[in-house]
Design a protein around this motif. Structure first.
Motif, PDB file in Angstrom:
ATOM      1  N   ASP A  38      -8.627  40.076  20.365  1.00 14.09           N
ATOM      2  CA  ASP A  38      -8.100  38.847  20.799  1.00 14.09           C
ATOM      3  C   ASP A  38      -7.135  38.132  19.702  1.00 14.09           C
ATOM      4  O   ASP A  38      -6.127  37.424  19.981  1.00 14.09           O
ATOM      5  CB  ASP A  38      -9.002  38.040  21.574  1.00 14.09           C
ATOM      6  CG  ASP A  38      -9.299  38.299  22.913  1.00 14.09           C
ATOM      7  OD1 ASP A  38      -8.634  39.288  23.363  1.00 14.09           O
ATOM      8  OD2 ASP A  38     -10.424  38.179  23.173  1.00 14.09           O
ATOM      9  N   PHE A  39      -7.958  38.048  18.408  1.00 10.34           N
ATOM     10  CA  PHE A  39      -7.123  37.482  17.498  1.00 10.34           C
ATOM     11  C   PHE A  39      -5.885  38.115  16.899  1.00 10.34           C
ATOM     12  O   PHE A  39      -5.353  37.475  15.926  1.00 10.34           O
ATOM     13  CB  PHE A  39      -8.162  36.971  16.285  1.00 10.34           C
ATOM     14  CG  PHE A  39      -9.528  36.286  16.887  1.00 10.34           C
ATOM     15  CD1 PHE A  39      -9.166  34.990  17.230  1.00 10.34           C
ATOM     16  CD2 PHE A  39     -10.752  37.008  17.189  1.00 10.34           C
ATOM     17  CE1 PHE A  39     -10.162  34.331  17.411  1.00 10.34           C
ATOM     18  CE2 PHE A  39     -11.753  36.093  17.709  1.00 10.34           C
ATOM     19  CZ  PHE A  39     -11.630  34.743  17.929  1.00 10.34           C
ATOM     20  N   ASP A  40      -5.871  39.369  16.844  1.00  4.84           N
ATOM     21  CA  ASP A  40      -4.910  40.168  16.216  1.00  4.84           C
ATOM     22  C   ASP A  40      -3.496  39.742  16.142  1.00  4.84           C
ATOM     23  O   ASP A  40      -2.792  39.677  14.973  1.00  4.84           O
ATOM     24  CB  ASP A  40      -4.866  41.880  16.642  1.00  4.84           C
ATOM     25  CG  ASP A  40      -6.358  42.522  16.369  1.00  4.84           C
ATOM     26  OD1 ASP A  40      -7.073  41.763  15.764  1.00  4.84           O
ATOM     27  OD2 ASP A  40      -6.472  43.465  16.840  1.00  4.84           O
ATOM     28  N   THR A  41      -2.698  39.418  17.308  1.00  2.00           N
ATOM     29  CA  THR A  41      -1.678  39.282  17.268  1.00  2.00           C
ATOM     30  C   THR A  41      -1.279  37.877  16.596  1.00  2.00           C
ATOM     31  O   THR A  41      -0.228  37.760  15.799  1.00  2.00           O
ATOM     32  CB  THR A  41      -1.071  38.993  18.955  1.00  2.00           C
ATOM     33  OG1 THR A  41      -1.385  40.280  19.645  1.00  2.00           O
ATOM     34  CG2 THR A  41       0.310  38.694  18.962  1.00  2.00           C
ATOM     35  N   ASP A  42      -1.959  36.897  16.733  1.00  2.00           N
ATOM     36  CA  ASP A  42      -1.839  35.559  16.414  1.00  2.00           C
ATOM     37  C   ASP A  42      -2.035  35.591  14.800  1.00  2.00           C
ATOM     38  O   ASP A  42      -1.222  35.130  13.887  1.00  2.00           O
ATOM     39  CB  ASP A  42      -2.434  34.467  16.952  1.00  2.00           C
ATOM     40  CG  ASP A  42      -1.618  33.910  18.132  1.00  2.00           C
ATOM     41  OD1 ASP A  42      -0.635  34.417  18.448  1.00  2.00           O
ATOM     42  OD2 ASP A  42      -2.191  32.951  18.669  1.00  2.00           O
ATOM     43  N   ILE A  43      -3.162  36.225  14.343  1.00  2.00           N
ATOM     44  CA  ILE A  43      -3.262  36.430  13.008  1.00  2.00           C
ATOM     45  C   ILE A  43      -2.257  37.247  12.172  1.00  2.00           C
ATOM     46  O   ILE A  43      -1.976  36.878  11.188  1.00  2.00           O
ATOM     47  CB  ILE A  43      -4.674  37.042  12.869  1.00  2.00           C
ATOM     48  CG1 ILE A  43      -5.620  36.035  13.051  1.00  2.00           C
ATOM     49  CG2 ILE A  43      -4.917  37.593  11.445  1.00  2.00           C
ATOM     50  CD1 ILE A  43      -7.143  36.517  12.894  1.00  2.00           C
ATOM     51  N   ALA A  44      -1.645  38.156  13.053  1.00  2.00           N
ATOM     52  CA  ALA A  44      -0.659  38.969  12.308  1.00  2.00           C
ATOM     53  C   ALA A  44       0.486  38.319  12.270  1.00  2.00           C
ATOM     54  O   ALA A  44       1.310  38.485  11.073  1.00  2.00           O
ATOM     55  CB  ALA A  44      -0.278  40.274  13.067  1.00  2.00           C
ATOM     56  N   SER A  48       1.375  37.590   5.645  1.00  2.00           N
ATOM     57  CA  SER A  48       2.372  37.725   4.672  1.00  2.00           C
ATOM     58  C   SER A  48       2.623  39.285   4.668  1.00  2.00           C
ATOM     59  O   SER A  48       2.275  40.049   5.502  1.00  2.00           O
ATOM     60  CB  SER A  48       2.045  37.443   3.275  1.00  2.00           C
ATOM     61  OG  SER A  48       0.858  38.215   2.932  1.00  2.00           O
ATOM     62  N   GLY A  49       3.730  39.562   3.972  1.00  2.00           N
ATOM     63  CA  GLY A  49       4.243  41.067   3.872  1.00  2.00           C
ATOM     64  C   GLY A  49       4.543  41.793   4.934  1.00  2.00           C
ATOM     65  O   GLY A  49       5.146  41.308   6.020  1.00  2.00           O
ATOM     66  N   ALA A  50       4.650  42.876   4.893  1.00  2.00           N
ATOM     67  CA  ALA A  50       5.220  43.837   5.974  1.00  2.00           C
ATOM     68  C   ALA A  50       4.596  43.534   7.461  1.00  2.00           C
ATOM     69  O   ALA A  50       5.266  43.501   8.342  1.00  2.00           O
ATOM     70  CB  ALA A  50       4.948  45.405   5.635  1.00  2.00           C
ATOM     71  N   ARG A  51       3.150  43.426   7.313  1.00  2.00           N
ATOM     72  CA  ARG A  51       2.420  43.245   8.605  1.00  2.00           C
ATOM     73  C   ARG A  51       2.793  42.230   9.323  1.00  2.00           C
ATOM     74  O   ARG A  51       3.277  41.824  10.402  1.00  2.00           O
ATOM     75  CB  ARG A  51       0.958  42.989   8.172  1.00  2.00           C
ATOM     76  CG  ARG A  51       0.261  42.933   9.412  1.00  2.00           C
ATOM     77  CD  ARG A  51      -1.369  42.535   8.873  1.00  2.00           C
ATOM     78  NE  ARG A  51      -2.500  42.298   9.948  1.00  2.00           N
ATOM     79  CZ  ARG A  51      -3.391  41.606   9.971  1.00  2.00           C
ATOM     80  NH1 ARG A  51      -3.781  41.043   8.763  1.00  2.00           N
ATOM     81  NH2 ARG A  51      -4.111  41.283  10.856  1.00  2.00           N
ATOM     82  N   GLY A  52       2.988  41.001   8.551  1.00  2.00           N
ATOM     83  CA  GLY A  52       3.542  39.785   9.337  1.00  2.00           C
ATOM     84  C   GLY A  52       4.872  39.702   9.802  1.00  2.00           C
ATOM     85  O   GLY A  52       5.457  39.581  10.698  1.00  2.00           O
ATOM     86  N   ALA A  53       5.900  40.335   8.803  1.00  2.00           N
ATOM     87  CA  ALA A  53       7.253  40.600   9.253  1.00  2.00           C
ATOM     88  C   ALA A  53       7.495  41.237  10.513  1.00  2.00           C
ATOM     89  O   ALA A  53       8.280  40.869  11.463  1.00  2.00           O
ATOM     90  CB  ALA A  53       8.066  41.500   8.297  1.00  2.00           C
ATOM     91  N   ALA A  54       6.446  42.347  10.831  1.00  2.00           N
ATOM     92  CA  ALA A  54       6.677  42.980  12.020  1.00  2.00           C
ATOM     93  C   ALA A  54       6.145  42.285  13.140  1.00  2.00           C
ATOM     94  O   ALA A  54       6.815  42.407  14.114  1.00  2.00           O
ATOM     95  CB  ALA A  54       5.766  44.345  11.712  1.00  2.00           C
ATOM     96  N   ALA A  55       5.026  41.620  12.957  1.00  2.00           N
ATOM     97  CA  ALA A  55       4.645  40.865  14.103  1.00  2.00           C
ATOM     98  C   ALA A  55       5.497  39.948  14.385  1.00  2.00           C
ATOM     99  O   ALA A  55       5.490  39.385  15.702  1.00  2.00           O
ATOM    100  CB  ALA A  55       3.212  40.318  13.641  1.00  2.00           C
ATOM    101  N   ILE A  59      13.709  41.096  10.576  1.00  2.00           N
ATOM    102  CA  ILE A  59      14.592  42.214  10.114  1.00  2.00           C
ATOM    103  C   ILE A  59      14.210  42.829   8.721  1.00  2.00           C
ATOM    104  O   ILE A  59      13.844  43.876   8.678  1.00  2.00           O
ATOM    105  CB  ILE A  59      15.988  41.736   9.911  1.00  2.00           C
ATOM    106  CG1 ILE A  59      16.484  41.418  11.298  1.00  2.00           C
ATOM    107  CG2 ILE A  59      17.020  42.974   9.352  1.00  2.00           C
ATOM    108  CD1 ILE A  59      17.820  40.783  11.209  1.00  2.00           C
ATOM    109  N   GLY A  60      13.981  42.128   7.611  1.00  6.05           N
ATOM    110  CA  GLY A  60      13.336  42.574   6.337  1.00  6.05           C
ATOM    111  C   GLY A  60      11.905  41.962   6.188  1.00  6.05           C
ATOM    112  O   GLY A  60      11.359  41.008   6.830  1.00  6.05           O
ATOM    113  N   THR A  61      11.492  42.231   4.998  1.00  7.26           N
ATOM    114  CA  THR A  61      10.259  41.748   4.636  1.00  7.26           C
ATOM    115  C   THR A  61      10.231  40.485   3.678  1.00  7.26           C
ATOM    116  O   THR A  61       9.083  40.011   3.152  1.00  7.26           O
ATOM    117  CB  THR A  61       9.117  42.695   4.158  1.00  7.26           C
ATOM    118  OG1 THR A  61       9.698  43.214   2.901  1.00  7.26           O
ATOM    119  CG2 THR A  61       8.962  43.552   5.400  1.00  7.26           C
ATOM    120  N   THR A  62      11.318  40.186   3.088  1.00  9.04           N
ATOM    121  CA  THR A  62      11.615  39.209   2.066  1.00  9.04           C
ATOM    122  C   THR A  62      11.227  37.943   2.863  1.00  9.04           C
ATOM    123  O   THR A  62      11.424  37.838   3.972  1.00  9.04           O
ATOM    124  CB  THR A  62      13.138  39.082   1.504  1.00  9.04           C
ATOM    125  OG1 THR A  62      13.448  40.353   1.211  1.00  9.04           O
ATOM    126  CG2 THR A  62      13.173  38.381   0.409  1.00  9.04           C
TER     127      THR A  62
END
Lengths: 333, 333, 333, 333
Positions: A38-44, A48-55, A59-62
């Motif tokens: 249940d925590f996955d989405t909000d924690i993502a 930071s990094g690619a994981r956060g950017a995707a969640a 567009i990019g990960t900068t």
């Protein structure tokens, strides 16, 4: 003190470079289904990094540090057979990846915008300086976990926050460009977050000290790096006339929403709406001139490591969590 | 609940058209000299009409209602031989001049911007609608009285708030003109208040929930009609770069003050500085179209009586009082 | 709620058969030296079996269960370089040795003297019944750990509690005999604990709600199985005359101590002294007739497992811990 | 601090020889009918002299001081059209008949059993010594008024307290004789009060810190002059075996009531039952030898004025009020 709330109370503990960081939730109703996933989405979304950017659908990960943190919520108590029991619910996030830089230097030459100076005055040598110690932005991680549970308590009352401006720019299409350019300069950016709450029942909050705005602002300013909050028309209201700002009632409640969802401190059934100003990240690669307390002179400070260019990217889910915590408390009273 | 504070706690009670309005202060240190006259200046600054205008040094008296209220602080307990005893200090302001208009009409046709609607939903027929009941802005009167005592506790720490804009206009020279024109239209104006605190010791506040900004904003949003608050660079910080917004330390502490006096939620010795947006007065003479809940249709509402054209004129001393209450609590912890 | 204290606040969490049981301490002053070994003595005094008997100087080991629990305090936060940092201090005790008996049966046929019945009514199916869940006496383990830290805060103020009677018998020489006989019957015994506090400064506590006696009794009745508390002359005072019970002052303060250390709720410098009645252990091997809620009839209950014949043997250090927690809070206010 | 309660919170203020003594109740539900006459019975039960004796059904009037106090409850706020509004409810009792004796002498030669000494150490010259100041037993008068409102919140849950022993004598027939003889000696008596609560719902209270016993004992020890409290079998439980003390369940809940109404801190539906030890009145006419702090020697103290021979006669209604306040808070949570 490190607690907040009356009927739904959260208590935080931990340091960014200690064993872990956690939270105890008191007043959680029994019978809420809860699992680690249940925590996955909000924690993502806070990552930071690619994981956060995707969640977050960036567009990019900068924009955020590529450093990866251990962000797995570990439930210690209060859950049995996949449901909350009504007993205190404790969650811990163990720390790892904690290369301890030489944080001691920052009590000699405190980083501008950080708590190094006030901590050294307030707690002296007993302060844990590693990674900001108890001041670390990492404390917002268990807050996000608490927010997940608060949102479950809220049910149909939906809290959503999103970043609407970075460095003064409201055009999302230009953000990656702006972030890249700023990162290249070794500098950082702030942003504006807008938070809305839908399906709010009429009657949450009390006149005066427990007004909806009082409690929400209290919680929001607990997030490190917040500089302002405004509800509804906000600061623009100060330049409006009463006939413009007032919210006449229509068939379905308030027709405008200049107040941002509350009259006299009590929710009026309209959307709760507020904006939050997030400062630019304090840690920047660029050299800064600041005071060297040991040598008694202005000195040049260069902060090493990889930091967020714009922490505001990671902040909306924290704003949601704090808001959900406040509303859950009001609903449970 | 109607209390605020941990070590210095205020509890308010009363309705604008009941017997009186009061406050109980718990945690007042013993030995503070106190007499009725100590309240005069601050109460006058909150007053309407000629008395208030004179106390605030305004050029004319347009802007606030000419109606005169009974504003004499009556100390019920906690003072002996002209000094506080350390026991709870209760103050009451008796009400008079309370021509009860037909307030019942407002539960049928709630005034835009007022709490009439939420009160009728939340408390139904048991709400005291007269003069806004417990929601009345008159509750800020005992807050000002509590502020006088809080300021005595603060000693050398000086809180000052002043109005810096009315209706978007920062040129004081034009205010009377603007107020007159708006009053003639039967409309109202809001304003911006700036509050500063000097001689702040380093170390007040705690990281997270008891941050200086959290507690001040909590208290400020308890004042009816507040729409926003920002510290230091405030919302502008969101458009700045880290290298601009950061406060490098100099020989005498922070050299700029982009943060508004606190790092990591803890006072850093710089001036605490924040701005508050006050909405335009909700009660206006101008006709408003709003919902008639009895007849189920849009109707025209005309609010009788003499109201403040700009309540923000009277608000700075209330902002000071709330700020002093928060800081006194932090100092006494 | 599961917190206690104003300036020194403890928050408990955990279940006896879950992951672990813990406590968060907020308001711990910085700079107190602390290591895992500091907990050893007090934790051993609370232990069952041979370990506990040795720590308490008992002649035999009859009286407490021979079952061994994992009692190692694990500090999660708030300590750096062997000293407290002033940040929240979290301690966890991991559980092991948790053979889960069929606790579900107790919601059908609740054990006399236990919380099985009230828990099943209050929380229904979401209650964690294993080992008493959050009601478990094991929660007193982190309380003892918090007491160790509270005692460090107290410094020279010394809290000591000891068992002065078992099953009505004040002659220590006969206790082992009495315990053996009672264990053989499959029955249990209660006891009386006397607690004293020396070197108490004058002035702790407040009149009325925060009286020394109010706060101590509140904390003591939080310990499972307490039936009564009395200060100084206690219940005997009700049969004394004023001239007998009154404490005249002498050169060194109160000469008698009929009040038990406080006048008007405030410590008067004399020894704080109170006695606590501990009920006989509820879990007994002897068959008991009680209600079978499933079958709607009186039924015979036999509780398996090895239980304390006299939990009161293990309680003095818990009484000390609770008292130290209260006094540390009063001293830190 | 001078407040108590979470969801139903009372805050007391006032001194016995100041302007008046009062209480603010926060969290009172709206819509409760309330008039001044509602307070009459309970206030009369607390009264001294003939009025009190009649209200309590005593045979004679010996036992309490014949001095008459002004005991009229004056509601300042929170009531409209004869019903509570949900806003804070403030009640004041004005003082009169306050011949100020020379109370200053008691800071030189503190009365045994009184708070004179601790008050002079804690607050020094700023203490209001008149009539005990904020320590006065008169503060229990607004508590009784709050109890009246709490009892209305409780509805069918009935709290009753009565005096069951005076000076160790349980035979009511002998009380007047005992009181007369003691009064003639210039001495005083204590007593035992038994309080029961009927129709208690299952589930009030929480394990540990908010146990029913913790909250009740906290409130009861706030009453001046309490020396002990015991629930159910109380101190006798410490001498019983588990098989005797345990409460087996029967068809209608617990069949005995050795626990006094709660298991694991939570009400189990049985009658809540506890006994309270009240000390003998501290002020006695008889000469007492105590310390003269000015002259540094033992001296003879004679306390003038007319005092209660047995304040315990007036205490049952105060015990009821405190108990009702606790239970109202638990029910409203």
């Amino acid at each position: 003190m490190n607690s907040f709330g009356l009927s739904f109370r959260v208590s935080i503990f931990g340091e960014s470079h200690g064993e872990g960081i956690g939270i105890v939730l008191d007043g959680v109703p029994q019978g809420i289904s809860l699992s680690g996933a249940d925590f996955d989405t909000d924690i993502a979304r806070r990552s930071s990094g690619a994981r956060g950017a995707a969640a977050r659908g960036e567009i990019g990960t900068t924009g955020t540090t590529p450093r990866i943190e251990a962000d797995e919520a570990h439930i210690l108590s209060g859950v049995f057979n996949g449901h909350t029991t009504g007993a205190p619910l404790a969650i811990i996030f163990h720390n790892n990846n904690t290369r301890s830089t030489d944080y001691q230097q920052f009590s000699i030459m405190p980083r501008p915008g950080h708590a190094d100076y006030v901590a050294s005055v307030k707690w002296g040598n007993d302060n844990d300086p590693r990674g900001g110690g108890h001041f670390s932005g990492r404390i917002t991680l268990p807050i996000v976990a608490a927010g997940v549970i608060a949102k479950k308590i809220l049910g149909n009352v939906k809290v959503s926050a999103e970043l609407i401006a970075i460095g003064g720019c409201e055009d999302r299409g230009k953000w990656q460009e702006l972030l890249k350019a700023t990162a290249a300069e070794g500098d950082s950016l702030g942003g504006i977050i807008e938070c809305t709450v839908d399906n709010v029942p009429v009657g949450l909050g009390e006149p005066f000290f427990d007004s909806v705005e009082s409690l929400i602002s209290h919680a929001i300013f607990s997030i490190p790096g917040i500089r302002g909050i405004e509800f509804g028309d906000g600061f623009r209201a100060a330049a409006m006339k009463g006939s413009e700002h007032n919210d006449p009632f229509g068939e379905c409640g308030p027709e405008k929403n200049g107040c941002g969802g509350a009259n006299g401190g009590i929710s009026n059934g309209a959307q709760i709406k507020f904006r939050v100003a997030v400062k630019p990240t304090s840690s920047i690669a660029k050299a800064q001139q600041t005071w060297n307390f040991e040598e008694g002179r202005i000195d040049t400070l260069r902060i090493k490591g990889r930091h967020d260019t714009c922490f505001a990217l990671r902040t909306p889910v924290i704003v949601e969590a704090m808001t959900a915590i406040v509303l859950a408390d009001l609903i449970l009273r």
